[in-house]
Scaffold this motif. Sequence first.
Motif, PDB file in Angstrom:
ATOM      1  N   ARG A   7       0.833  -1.204   0.000  1.00 12.53           N
ATOM      2  CA  ARG A   7       0.000   0.000   0.000  1.00 12.53           C
ATOM      3  C   ARG A   7       0.875   1.264   0.000  1.00 12.53           C
ATOM      4  NH1 ARG A   7      -4.436   2.034  -1.871  1.00 12.53           N
ATOM      5  NH2 ARG A   7      -5.249   3.670  -0.559  1.00 12.53           N
ATOM      6  N   LEU A   8       1.958   1.259   0.745  1.00 12.77           N
ATOM      7  CA  LEU A   8       2.855   2.417   0.766  1.00 12.77           C
ATOM      8  C   LEU A   8       3.522   2.629  -0.586  1.00 12.77           C
ATOM      9  CD1 LEU A   8       4.564   2.112   4.265  1.00 12.77           C
ATOM     10  CD2 LEU A   8       2.671   3.612   3.575  1.00 12.77           C
ATOM     11  N   ILE A   9       3.915   1.548  -1.227  1.00  7.89           N
ATOM     12  CA  ILE A   9       4.510   1.645  -2.570  1.00  7.89           C
ATOM     13  C   ILE A   9       3.491   2.229  -3.535  1.00  7.89           C
ATOM     14  CG2 ILE A   9       5.389   0.303  -4.526  1.00  7.89           C
ATOM     15  CD1 ILE A   9       6.508  -1.669  -2.341  1.00  7.89           C
ATOM     16  N   TYR A  10       2.275   1.719  -3.471  1.00 10.95           N
ATOM     17  CA  TYR A  10       1.202   2.227  -4.321  1.00 10.95           C
ATOM     18  C   TYR A  10       0.991   3.726  -4.077  1.00 10.95           C
ATOM     19  CZ  TYR A  10      -3.499   3.115  -6.031  1.00 10.95           C
ATOM     20  OH  TYR A  10      -4.578   3.656  -6.661  1.00 10.95           O
ATOM     21  N   MET A  11       0.933   4.119  -2.806  1.00  9.93           N
ATOM     22  CA  MET A  11       0.700   5.517  -2.469  1.00  9.93           C
ATOM     23  C   MET A  11       1.840   6.416  -2.940  1.00  9.93           C
ATOM     24  SD  MET A  11      -0.906   4.954   1.349  1.00  9.93           S
ATOM     25  CE  MET A  11      -0.490   6.594   1.887  1.00  9.93           C
ATOM     26  N   ALA A  12       3.082   5.996  -2.738  1.00 11.62           N
ATOM     27  CA  ALA A  12       4.235   6.801  -3.175  1.00 11.62           C
ATOM     28  C   ALA A  12       4.213   6.971  -4.693  1.00 11.62           C
ATOM     29  CB  ALA A  12       5.539   6.139  -2.723  1.00 11.62           C
ATOM     30  N   PHE A  36       3.133  14.773   5.070  1.00 11.56           N
ATOM     31  CA  PHE A  36       1.865  14.127   5.355  1.00 11.56           C
ATOM     32  C   PHE A  36       1.952  12.679   5.835  1.00 11.56           C
ATOM     33  CE2 PHE A  36       0.767  17.527   2.333  1.00 11.56           C
ATOM     34  CZ  PHE A  36      -0.106  18.244   3.143  1.00 11.56           C
ATOM     35  N   TRP A  37       3.074  12.041   5.665  1.00  8.24           N
ATOM     36  CA  TRP A  37       3.174  10.651   6.096  1.00  8.24           C
ATOM     37  C   TRP A  37       3.641  10.566   7.539  1.00  8.24           C
ATOM     38  CZ3 TRP A  37       5.063   6.462   2.214  1.00  8.24           C
ATOM     39  CH2 TRP A  37       4.281   6.504   1.060  1.00  8.24           C
ATOM     40  N   ASP A  38       3.071   9.625   8.252  1.00 10.61           N
ATOM     41  CA  ASP A  38       3.461   9.312   9.616  1.00 10.61           C
ATOM     42  C   ASP A  38       4.927   8.834   9.608  1.00 10.61           C
ATOM     43  OD1 ASP A  38       3.719   6.872  11.646  1.00 10.61           O
ATOM     44  OD2 ASP A  38       2.205   8.253  12.419  1.00 10.61           O
ATOM     45  N   PRO A  39       5.693   9.145  10.658  1.00 11.93           N
ATOM     46  CA  PRO A  39       7.096   8.699  10.703  1.00 11.93           C
ATOM     47  C   PRO A  39       7.276   7.195  10.489  1.00 11.93           C
ATOM     48  CG  PRO A  39       6.685  10.268  12.454  1.00 11.93           C
ATOM     49  CD  PRO A  39       5.348   9.969  11.814  1.00 11.93           C
ATOM     50  N   ARG A  40       6.331   6.392  10.977  1.00  8.71           N
ATOM     51  CA  ARG A  40       6.443   4.934  10.776  1.00  8.71           C
ATOM     52  C   ARG A  40       6.301   4.568   9.306  1.00  8.71           C
ATOM     53  NH1 ARG A  40       1.753   3.394  14.497  1.00  8.71           N
ATOM     54  NH2 ARG A  40       1.178   5.415  13.683  1.00  8.71           N
ATOM     55  N   MET A  41       5.408   5.274   8.607  1.00  3.40           N
ATOM     56  CA  MET A  41       5.222   5.029   7.167  1.00  3.40           C
ATOM     57  C   MET A  41       6.492   5.406   6.409  1.00  3.40           C
ATOM     58  SD  MET A  41       1.391   6.641   6.894  1.00  3.40           S
ATOM     59  CE  MET A  41       1.273   6.611   5.112  1.00  3.40           C
ATOM     60  N   ILE A  45       8.913   2.812   4.182  1.00  4.00           N
ATOM     61  CA  ILE A  45       9.190   2.956   2.751  1.00  4.00           C
ATOM     62  C   ILE A  45      10.686   3.205   2.507  1.00  4.00           C
ATOM     63  CG2 ILE A  45       8.716   5.427   2.466  1.00  4.00           C
ATOM     64  CD1 ILE A  45       7.442   2.779   0.037  1.00  4.00           C
ATOM     65  N   LEU A  46      11.348   3.919   3.419  1.00  4.48           N
ATOM     66  CA  LEU A  46      12.792   4.132   3.271  1.00  4.48           C
ATOM     67  C   LEU A  46      13.566   2.839   3.497  1.00  4.48           C
ATOM     68  CD1 LEU A  46      13.177   7.650   4.915  1.00  4.48           C
ATOM     69  CD2 LEU A  46      13.395   7.083   2.483  1.00  4.48           C
ATOM     70  N   ASP A  47      13.106   1.998   4.412  1.00  4.13           N
ATOM     71  CA  ASP A  47      13.723   0.674   4.591  1.00  4.13           C
ATOM     72  C   ASP A  47      13.555  -0.157   3.320  1.00  4.13           C
ATOM     73  OD1 ASP A  47      14.513   1.267   7.164  1.00  4.13           O
ATOM     74  OD2 ASP A  47      12.894   0.128   8.127  1.00  4.13           O
ATOM     75  N   HIS A  48      12.376  -0.054   2.708  1.00  3.74           N
ATOM     76  CA  HIS A  48      12.133  -0.777   1.455  1.00  3.74           C
ATOM     77  C   HIS A  48      13.069  -0.275   0.361  1.00  3.74           C
ATOM     78  CE1 HIS A  48      10.106  -2.841  -1.762  1.00  3.74           C
ATOM     79  NE2 HIS A  48       9.865  -1.693  -2.377  1.00  3.74           N
ATOM     80  N   LEU A  49      13.272   1.041   0.296  1.00  2.00           N
ATOM     81  CA  LEU A  49      14.198   1.615  -0.684  1.00  2.00           C
ATOM     82  C   LEU A  49      15.605   1.057  -0.470  1.00  2.00           C
ATOM     83  CD1 LEU A  49      14.730   3.743  -2.946  1.00  2.00           C
ATOM     84  CD2 LEU A  49      15.302   5.315  -1.088  1.00  2.00           C
ATOM     85  N   THR A  50      16.037   1.013   0.773  1.00  2.00           N
ATOM     86  CA  THR A  50      17.364   0.482   1.103  1.00  2.00           C
ATOM     87  C   THR A  50      17.503  -0.978   0.683  1.00  2.00           C
ATOM     88  OG1 THR A  50      17.563   2.020   2.948  1.00  2.00           O
ATOM     89  CG2 THR A  50      18.983   0.086   3.008  1.00  2.00           C
TER      90      THR A  50
END
Length: 71
Positions: A7-12, A36-41, A45-50
């Motif tokens: 869902r986060l990938i879709y939103m980004a 607008f994104w919560d710090p956890r979100m 997504i940054l962990d996914h990028l890494t």
Amino acid sequence: MSTSLDRLIYMANQIARNLATDADPVAATAHHIRRFWDPRMRAMILDHLTAGGQGLDPVARDALLAMQGSA
């Protein structure tokens, strides 16, 4: 991949597409996610990028890379 990560990938990607006509779509996308994104979100997504960022569109990927560089 988890459902919430999907869902986060879709939103980004959707944010990046919606801001594609902005003068600087990468900066606009990064700004939107920071604001607008919560710090956890953002962390997820940054962990996914890494981990490779599979599924991210180029503008979304570049925006997240810019966020990583400024964090």
